[in-house]
Design an enzyme around this catalytic site. Structure first.
Site, PDB file in Angstrom:
ATOM      1  N   TYR A  66      12.429  -1.916  -2.377  1.00  0.00           N
ATOM      2  CA  TYR A  66      12.136  -0.122  -2.222  1.00  0.00           C
ATOM      3  C   TYR A  66      13.482   0.421  -2.651  1.00  0.00           C
ATOM      4  CZ  TYR A  66       7.226  -0.801  -0.154  1.00  0.00           C
ATOM      5  OH  TYR A  66       6.327  -1.080  -0.333  1.00  0.00           O
ATOM      6  N   ARG A  77       1.221  -1.246  -0.476  1.00  0.00           N
ATOM      7  CA  ARG A  77       0.046  -0.262   0.485  1.00  0.00           C
ATOM      8  C   ARG A  77       1.025   0.929  -0.323  1.00  0.00           C
ATOM      9  NH1 ARG A  77      -4.215  -2.235   4.521  1.00  0.00           N
ATOM     10  NH2 ARG A  77      -5.752  -3.530   3.358  1.00  0.00           N
ATOM     11  N   ASP A 119       2.082   4.785  -0.262  1.00  0.00           N
ATOM     12  CA  ASP A 119       1.188   6.991   0.515  1.00  0.00           C
ATOM     13  C   ASP A 119       1.208   7.444  -1.150  1.00  0.00           C
ATOM     14  OD1 ASP A 119       1.799   5.645   2.904  1.00  0.00           O
ATOM     15  OD2 ASP A 119       3.418   6.420   2.836  1.00  0.00           O
ATOM     16  N   ARG A 128      11.213   6.184   4.499  1.00  0.00           N
ATOM     17  CA  ARG A 128      11.198   7.601   4.254  1.00  0.00           C
ATOM     18  C   ARG A 128      11.875   7.792   5.637  1.00  0.00           C
ATOM     19  NH1 ARG A 128       5.622   9.458   2.834  1.00  0.00           N
ATOM     20  NH2 ARG A 128       6.464  10.995   3.326  1.00  0.00           N
TER      21      ARG A 128
END
Length: 245
Positions: free
Chosen positions: A111, A50, A52, A198
């Site tokens: 990622y 999911r 952002d 992040r």
């Protein structure tokens, strides 16, 4: 009923994220609308991650069920036709067994966080990377990143609204590499906490600027306290690059 697996690429700029929401267009909604226009059916699309608002994907994976008999090429081509002009593309489609679940069947997610380290403002890459104008020491960032590899309580790097049952995760790899003015932070794990990548990127920036040391990162990790970590890096630099099964 046939279950379809699709690999999706998207520019997350302008979307509210992967998950359908009331405050704007999501990737999930864009795909579901395209499927409905193509097939006349209204299945729900389930994604592997999911992402952002503002986060991009090069290899998001999703699944959905269709009663209509069709082919993989037709699914991919039809969805791409109905997705236009949204910056979302179905890279491939494949028929899978009913036991396949894009999220639950995943063994590893990868990622990438992109930092452009230069003085000049961004133009072409404006919404696709984080501009950091102060010089960064990628070697120091790499050393600090190594302190986070392995199984840890990542509460320091977890968003306050994270819904994961446990803050304990195993980070299989976390690598930092510079190529010219671009610094890439690459991570692989079975799953990630909300904002984990992040928050790690924001912390590693402090190291790159010389404000923190690798020992400071270790101390922050061991504190298990979000207030002891670095700032949250902007969403625009983050990409879901691959999901392995």
């Amino acid at each position: 009923m046939t279950r379809w697996r699709i690999t999706v690429e998207y520019d997350g700029t302008g979307f509210v994220g992967w998950q359908r929401q009331d405050n704007g267009l999501s990737i999930q909604e864009a795909l579901e609308s395209a499927i409905a226009r193509f097939s006349g059916e209204t299945p729900r699309v389930f994604g592997a991650g999911r992402t952002d608002a503002g986060v991009h994907a090069l290899g998001q994976v999703a699944h959905f069920d269709l009663a209509r008999t069709t082919t993989a090429h037709t699914v991919a081509d039809a969805l791409n036709a109905h997705l236009r002009p949204q910056p979302v593309a179905v890279l491939d489609a494949a028929e899978v067994g009913s036991g396949f679940d894009a999220r639950l069947s995943a063994r590893e997610r990868a990622y990438r966080y992109r930092i452009l380290n230069r003085r000049a403002p961004l133009t072409v890459e404006r919404d696709r990377a984080w501009l950091v104008q102060t010089p960064l020491d990628a070697a120091a960032m790499r050393e600090a990143a190594s302190r986070l590899v392995g199984r840890h309580d990542f509460s320091t790097f977890r968003a306050s609204l994270c819904q994961a049952r446990s803050p304990v995760k195993t980070l299989d790899t976390l690598e930092v590499a510079r190529e010219g003015r671009e610094i890439r932070i690459e991570a692989r794990a079975r799953s990630f906490l909300h904002h984990q990548m992040r928050n790690i990127a924001g912390t590693l920036r402090l190291v790159g600027e010389g404000k923190w040391s690798a020992d400071d990162v270790t101390a922050a990790l061991e504190a298990r306290d979000r207030s002891r970590g670095g700032p949250t890096a902007p969403a625009r630099g983050l990409y879901l690059t691959e999901v392995l099964y």
